[in-house]
Design a protein around this motif. Structure first.
Motif, short mmCIF file in Angstrom:
data_model
loop_
_atom_site.label_atom_id
_atom_site.label_comp_id
_atom_site.label_asym_id
_atom_site.label_seq_id
_atom_site.Cartn_x
_atom_site.Cartn_y
_atom_site.Cartn_z
N ARG A 199 -0.38 2.76 1.74
CA ARG A 199 -0.59 3.62 0.71
C ARG A 199 0.10 2.95 -0.69
O ARG A 199 1.31 2.56 -0.60
CB ARG A 199 -0.12 5.02 0.67
CG ARG A 199 -0.67 5.58 2.10
CD ARG A 199 -0.24 6.97 2.24
NE ARG A 199 -0.64 7.52 3.54
CZ ARG A 199 -1.81 8.38 3.73
NH1 ARG A 199 -2.69 8.45 2.75
NH2 ARG A 199 -1.80 8.78 4.90
N ASN A 200 -0.76 2.81 -1.65
CA ASN A 200 0.00 2.43 -3.05
C ASN A 200 0.10 3.73 -3.91
O ASN A 200 0.86 3.62 -4.95
CB ASN A 200 -0.83 1.28 -3.55
CG ASN A 200 -0.70 0.15 -2.62
OD1 ASN A 200 0.31 -0.34 -2.43
ND2 ASN A 200 -1.79 -0.43 -2.37
N SER A 229 -4.23 12.65 3.22
CA SER A 229 -3.51 13.54 4.06
C SER A 229 -2.01 13.33 3.49
O SER A 229 -1.17 14.12 3.53
CB SER A 229 -3.65 12.72 5.42
OG SER A 229 -2.94 11.69 5.56
N PHE A 230 -1.55 12.25 2.82
CA PHE A 230 -0.19 12.11 2.25
C PHE A 230 -0.10 12.95 1.08
O PHE A 230 0.94 13.87 1.10
CB PHE A 230 0.01 10.84 1.48
CG PHE A 230 1.18 10.26 0.98
CD1 PHE A 230 2.13 9.67 1.80
CD2 PHE A 230 1.77 10.80 -0.16
CE1 PHE A 230 3.35 9.40 1.35
CE2 PHE A 230 3.01 10.41 -0.62
CZ PHE A 230 3.97 9.68 0.11
N SER A 231 -1.00 13.29 0.23
CA SER A 231 -0.83 14.28 -0.79
C SER A 231 -0.86 15.69 -0.23
O SER A 231 0.13 16.58 -0.70
CB SER A 231 -2.06 14.19 -1.75
OG SER A 231 -2.04 13.17 -2.63
N THR A 279 5.46 0.82 -1.75
CA THR A 279 4.28 0.83 -0.88
C THR A 279 4.86 1.73 0.63
O THR A 279 5.75 1.24 0.79
CB THR A 279 3.70 -0.46 -0.37
OG1 THR A 279 3.29 -1.18 -1.66
CG2 THR A 279 2.42 -0.47 0.26
N THR A 280 3.84 2.56 0.93
CA THR A 280 4.36 3.09 2.25
C THR A 280 3.58 2.45 3.35
O THR A 280 2.45 2.07 3.27
CB THR A 280 4.29 4.38 2.27
OG1 THR A 280 3.07 4.83 2.18
CG2 THR A 280 4.89 5.24 1.04
N THR A 281 4.11 2.31 4.75
CA THR A 281 3.25 2.02 5.71
C THR A 281 3.56 3.31 6.65
O THR A 281 4.75 3.65 6.82
CB THR A 281 3.82 0.96 6.36
OG1 THR A 281 4.99 0.80 6.68
CG2 THR A 281 3.43 -0.33 5.42
N ASP A 292 -5.19 3.36 -1.00
CA ASP A 292 -4.85 3.19 0.46
C ASP A 292 -5.65 2.82 1.40
O ASP A 292 -6.92 2.47 1.06
CB ASP A 292 -4.52 4.77 1.08
CG ASP A 292 -5.33 5.77 0.58
OD1 ASP A 292 -6.56 5.56 0.97
OD2 ASP A 292 -4.92 7.08 0.60
N TYR A 293 -5.42 2.38 2.64
CA TYR A 293 -6.31 1.98 3.79
C TYR A 293 -5.90 1.99 5.03
O TYR A 293 -4.47 2.18 5.18
CB TYR A 293 -6.93 0.40 3.25
CG TYR A 293 -5.58 -0.42 3.01
CD1 TYR A 293 -5.06 -0.69 1.97
CD2 TYR A 293 -5.14 -1.30 4.27
CE1 TYR A 293 -4.02 -1.64 1.78
CE2 TYR A 293 -4.20 -2.27 4.28
CZ TYR A 293 -3.72 -2.24 2.72
OH TYR A 293 -2.54 -3.37 2.74
#
Ligand code: 5GP
Length: 234
Positions: free
Chosen positions: A91-92, A97-99, A113-115, A172-173
């Motif tokens: 995610r950038n 789902s993060f929100s 960036t999160t992984t 994100d992807y």
């Protein structure tokens, strides 16, 4: 051809070679873990074309993928792998789902960036899973996880640069990996089904959220992504 497996958006067939499979992209769109489902004529072809362009670009930049050759507009031959049963989500920008999970407004840029990993399981709804849980269950080794994370971040650099040229933000992807004779390689697809892509100027959604959120004209958005990639990669 002998059908080996049918997923929500693809079919996998034997190829006749011990080293490869044939994958066919379907026209089905699904959301809510398969509860919402609809056929879109031409979707398979769009996702196949977009994913093939991206995998070619990644290969040219040193990322190993499963793609062997394109057979027809919805069919590819890929290297035979054992799928690693975890998905890698990168995610950038906060969304989806993060929100929801962390109470962060969609569109908030992330400072780094999160992984994250999620367990590939339709029955369980692909729950998030951490490194120690993955190794504890024997799903992958720590070295494999470190490698997948490093490839996912390299893919992120390459794709952010590519999509920026297309006037698109890569929000994100999701990536999937497989174990092959050549080590761990990128599998599945990278397409507007598996990425959130927003127009850089208007933030208009150019991905499967148009279907998930009943926004309409999903195929128009996918066509626009393909058109921009083709013009940048020509
Ligand atoms: P989220 O966790 O916000 O639902 O998804 C994050 C990103 O990963 C989105 O771009 C979404 O499309 C992708 N993603 C997560 N899980 C899946 C999945 O099971 N299938 C597909 N096609 N994409 C997924």
């Amino acid at each position: 051809m002998n059908l080996l497996y049918e997923g929500k958006s693809k079919q996998v067939y034997e190829s006749g070679s011990p080293d490869t499979y044939i994958i066919k992209f379907k026209n089905t769109a699904t959301a809510l873990n398969g509860l919402k489902k609809e056929e879109f004529e031409g979707k398979g072809e769009l996702n196949c074309a977009i994913s093939n362009l991206i995998y070619d670009y990644l290969e040219k930049n040193g990322v190993k993928t499963h793609l062997v050759r394109v057979i027809d507009p919805t069919t590819i031959e890929v290297k035979r792998v054992e799928i690693v049963p975890v998905e890698v989500i990168v995610r950038n920008i906060a969304a989806g789902s993060f929100s929801k999970k962390y109470g962060v407004e969609e569109g908030t840029p992330l400072r780094n960036t999160t992984t994250e990993f999620s367990l590939k399981s339709d029955e369980l709804g692909d729950p998030m899973i951490n490194d120690s849980q993955i190794t504890a269950l024997g799903l992958a080794t720590q070295d494999e996880l470190d490698y997948m994370r490093s490839v996912a971040l390299r893919v992120n650099e390459l794709l952010c640069e590519l999509f920026a040229k297309c006037g698109i933000k890569l929000v994100d992807y999701k990536l999937e990996f497989g174990r092959s004779g050549d080590g761990i390689i990128l599998c599945d697809e990278i397409s507007p089904d598996s990425c959130r892509l927003w127009d850089a100027e208007t933030n208009s959604k150019l991905d499967k959220d148009r279907f998930r959120r009943d926004m309409g004209d999903m195929l128009g958005a996918y066509r626009e992504v393909l058109r921009r990639l083709q013009s940048v990669l020509a």
